[in-house]
Design a protein around this motif. Structure first.
Motif, short mmCIF file in Angstrom:
data_model
loop_
_atom_site.label_atom_id
_atom_site.label_comp_id
_atom_site.label_asym_id
_atom_site.label_seq_id
_atom_site.Cartn_x
_atom_site.Cartn_y
_atom_site.Cartn_z
N SER A 18 21.36 17.92 28.16
CA SER A 18 20.73 19.25 28.12
C SER A 18 21.77 20.32 28.43
O SER A 18 22.90 20.01 28.83
CB SER A 18 19.58 19.32 29.15
OG SER A 18 20.09 19.13 30.46
N ILE A 20 24.41 23.07 29.29
CA ILE A 20 25.84 23.25 29.06
C ILE A 20 26.48 21.97 28.54
O ILE A 20 27.30 21.99 27.60
CB ILE A 20 26.51 23.72 30.38
CG1 ILE A 20 26.06 25.16 30.69
CG2 ILE A 20 28.03 23.62 30.29
CD1 ILE A 20 26.46 25.66 32.07
N ARG A 40 20.62 10.66 33.36
CA ARG A 40 19.64 9.71 33.87
C ARG A 40 18.48 9.47 32.91
O ARG A 40 17.86 8.41 32.96
CB ARG A 40 19.06 10.23 35.20
CG ARG A 40 20.05 10.26 36.33
CD ARG A 40 19.49 10.98 37.52
NE ARG A 40 19.14 12.36 37.17
CZ ARG A 40 18.72 13.28 38.03
NH1 ARG A 40 18.57 12.95 39.30
NH2 ARG A 40 18.44 14.50 37.63
N THR A 41 18.19 10.45 32.03
CA THR A 41 16.97 10.37 31.23
C THR A 41 17.29 10.03 29.78
O THR A 41 17.83 10.86 29.04
CB THR A 41 16.22 11.73 31.29
OG1 THR A 41 16.22 12.19 32.63
CG2 THR A 41 14.80 11.57 30.80
N ASP A 61 23.16 7.20 36.61
CA ASP A 61 22.98 8.15 37.71
C ASP A 61 24.34 8.30 38.38
O ASP A 61 24.84 7.35 39.00
CB ASP A 61 21.94 7.61 38.69
CG ASP A 61 21.68 8.57 39.85
OD1 ASP A 61 22.45 9.53 40.02
OD2 ASP A 61 20.70 8.34 40.58
N ASN A 88 30.01 17.32 34.44
CA ASN A 88 29.11 18.46 34.27
C ASN A 88 27.74 18.26 34.94
O ASN A 88 27.05 19.23 35.21
CB ASN A 88 28.95 18.70 32.75
CG ASN A 88 27.77 19.57 32.41
OD1 ASN A 88 27.84 20.79 32.54
ND2 ASN A 88 26.67 18.96 32.00
N TYR A 156 23.56 24.02 47.20
CA TYR A 156 24.17 24.10 45.87
C TYR A 156 25.48 24.88 45.94
O TYR A 156 26.52 24.43 45.45
CB TYR A 156 23.20 24.78 44.91
CG TYR A 156 23.77 24.97 43.51
CD1 TYR A 156 23.73 23.95 42.58
CD2 TYR A 156 24.35 26.18 43.14
CE1 TYR A 156 24.25 24.13 41.31
CE2 TYR A 156 24.87 26.36 41.86
CZ TYR A 156 24.82 25.33 40.95
OH TYR A 156 25.35 25.50 39.69
N VAL A 189 23.62 30.86 33.28
CA VAL A 189 23.49 30.55 31.85
C VAL A 189 22.06 30.08 31.60
O VAL A 189 21.46 29.42 32.47
CB VAL A 189 24.50 29.45 31.45
CG1 VAL A 189 24.37 29.12 29.96
CG2 VAL A 189 25.93 29.86 31.77
N THR A 191 19.68 27.73 30.83
CA THR A 191 19.53 26.27 30.70
C THR A 191 18.31 25.84 31.52
O THR A 191 17.62 26.68 32.09
CB THR A 191 20.76 25.52 31.26
OG1 THR A 191 20.79 25.70 32.68
CG2 THR A 191 22.06 26.00 30.65
N1 LIG Z 1 22.99 27.20 34.12
C1 LIG Z 1 23.63 27.91 35.01
O1 LIG Z 1 23.27 29.07 35.29
C2 LIG Z 1 24.85 27.34 35.70
C3 LIG Z 1 25.67 28.21 36.42
C4 LIG Z 1 26.80 27.70 37.07
C5 LIG Z 1 27.08 26.34 36.99
N2 LIG Z 1 26.26 25.51 36.28
C6 LIG Z 1 26.59 24.08 36.26
O2 LIG Z 1 26.59 23.61 34.94
C7 LIG Z 1 26.32 22.21 34.96
C8 LIG Z 1 25.28 21.90 33.90
O3 LIG Z 1 24.05 22.51 34.27
P1 LIG Z 1 23.05 23.16 33.22
O4 LIG Z 1 22.93 24.59 33.57
O5 LIG Z 1 23.40 22.77 31.85
O6 LIG Z 1 21.66 22.52 33.68
P2 LIG Z 1 20.79 21.34 33.07
O7 LIG Z 1 20.36 21.65 31.69
O8 LIG Z 1 19.74 21.07 34.10
O9 LIG Z 1 21.83 20.13 32.98
C9 LIG Z 1 22.14 19.30 34.05
C10 LIG Z 1 22.29 17.90 33.50
O10 LIG Z 1 22.75 17.03 34.54
C11 LIG Z 1 22.05 15.81 34.42
N3 LIG Z 1 22.00 15.18 35.73
C12 LIG Z 1 21.42 15.67 36.86
N4 LIG Z 1 21.55 14.78 37.86
C13 LIG Z 1 22.22 13.72 37.35
C14 LIG Z 1 22.63 12.49 37.90
N5 LIG Z 1 22.38 12.15 39.17
N6 LIG Z 1 23.30 11.63 37.10
C15 LIG Z 1 23.56 11.95 35.81
N7 LIG Z 1 23.19 13.10 35.23
C16 LIG Z 1 22.52 13.97 36.00
C17 LIG Z 1 20.66 16.19 33.91
O11 LIG Z 1 20.05 15.15 33.20
P3 LIG Z 1 19.07 14.08 33.89
O12 LIG Z 1 18.19 14.85 34.85
O13 LIG Z 1 18.35 13.47 32.76
O14 LIG Z 1 19.96 13.12 34.59
C18 LIG Z 1 20.97 17.33 32.98
O15 LIG Z 1 21.16 16.89 31.66
C19 LIG Z 1 25.88 21.88 36.39
O16 LIG Z 1 26.96 21.30 37.09
C20 LIG Z 1 25.54 23.24 36.96
O17 LIG Z 1 25.66 23.26 38.36
C21 LIG Z 1 25.16 25.97 35.64
#
Ligand SMILES: NC(=O)c1ccc[n+]([C@@H]2O[C@H](COP(=O)([O-])OP(=O)(O)OC[C@H]3O[C@@H](n4cnc5c(N)ncnc54)[C@H](OP(=O)(O)O)[C@@H]3O)[C@@H](O)[C@H]2O)c1
Length: 253
Positions: A18, A20, A40-41, A61, A88, A156, A189, A191
């Motif tokens: 999902s 980023i 994980r999913t 995981d 990521n 976080y 972002v 997401t």
């Molecule tokens: N969106 C923002 O505003 C933002 C800002 C700054 C930084 N970030 C960083 O960008 C990265 C990606 O986040 P995103 O915004 O794209 O959010 P997201 O869509 O929720 O993506 C996070 C992904 O991590 C996976 N994940 C979570 N826990 C996990 C685990 N224990 N093992 C393996 N996979 C795991 C999730 O899939 P499953 O749940 O299926 O495992 C999901 O696909 C993160 O590190 C986040 O902190 C995001």
């Protein structure tokens, strides 16, 4: 550095099902790289891979070091030329320590387990394989909140500050090797990250625009790619930390 040119021929992205991770996976795939997405999913991973013929999925995981070691074994056997790892995977919760009741201590550790310990386990398990390549990149995804914390998301923010510090150390340790260490520092972002939160953050950057900017930073070979407002926080945290702390947390008191 060996002098070999880095090409991103085989890319592993944690959290690639999902947001980023999926956006970066899609771009690397369009550029002709072999891409493996992990999370994980299974259903989320399959949904992304089904739109990109040849993209592979791995259910894992990252918070479980045994699963991570097994993943490294499988990827090493299938893709001995893995040259790009993107750490990521991440989760975010809001935790109020001003509440009168204590929180469940196990739940408190969940973000540390994924965002920090998971990143350490994956880095540790995959570095030997990356080191075998003539040129490789290890890319950690941090956050603007690692520079200026959002008080409502205290754990976080702390994990992302730790990811930044760890990445700086790793870059120095690996400076004379074939592995370049990069940090991508996103702003807010659009997401699923904030999906479960009571308060969704304002001014989110569209995902496509973020991925384009992050890829431009990677193409330019920048070691720290702070995108949009994340770069403002990165600089502001050094120039005027109290001011930027107030800006990020405006209206919380
Ligand atoms: N969106 C923002 O505003 C933002 C800002 C700054 C930084 N970030 C960083 O960008 C990265 C990606 O986040 P995103 O915004 O794209 O959010 P997201 O869509 O929720 O993506 C996070 C992904 O991590 C996976 N994940 C979570 N826990 C996990 C685990 N224990 N093992 C393996 N996979 C795991 C999730 O899939 P499953 O749940 O299926 O495992 C999901 O696909 C993160 O590190 C986040 O902190 C995001």
């Amino acid at each position: 550095m060996s002098g070999s040119k880095y090409t991103a021929s085989v890319v592993l992205i944690t959290g690639g099902g999902s947001g980023i991770g999926a956006g970066l996976a899609s771009t690397f795939h369009q550029r002709g790289a072999r891409v493996v997405i992990a999370g994980r999913t299974r259903e989320r991973l399959e949904a992304v891979a089904s739109k990109h013929p040849g993209m592979e999925i791995e259910v894992v995981d990252v918070a479980d070091p045994i699963q991570v070691a097994a993943l490294a074994g499988r990827i090493g056997a299938r893709h001995p030329s893995l040259d790009t790892l993107i750490n990521n995977a991440g989760v975010q919760t809001l935790v109020d320590f001003a509440a009168l009741e204590p929180h469940d201590p196990l739940a408190l550790g969940a973000e540390v387990d994924v965002n920090l310990k998971g990143l350490l386990y994956v880095t540790n398990a995959f570095l030997p394989l990356l080191r075998q390549q003539g040129a490789a990149r290890l890319i950690n995804v941090g956050s603007g909140l690692g520079f200026v914390p959002l008080a409502a998301a205290p754990i976080y923010s702390a994990t992302k500050a730790a990811v930044h510090s760890f990445t700086v150390s790793l870059r120095r340790q690996l400076a004379r090797t074939s592995v370049e260490v990069v940090e991508i520092i996103p702003p807010v972002v659009e997401t699923d990250l904030h999906r479960g939160l009571a308060r969704r953050p304002p001014r989110a950057m569209p995902l496509d625009a973020f991925v384009t900017a992050a890829m431009a930073g990677l193409d330019a070979g920048r070691p720290e790619i702070a995108v949009g407002l994340a770069n403002v926080l990165r600089i502001g945290s050094r120039v005027s930390p109290a001011l930027f702390l107030n800006i990020v947390n405006k209206g919380d008191q």
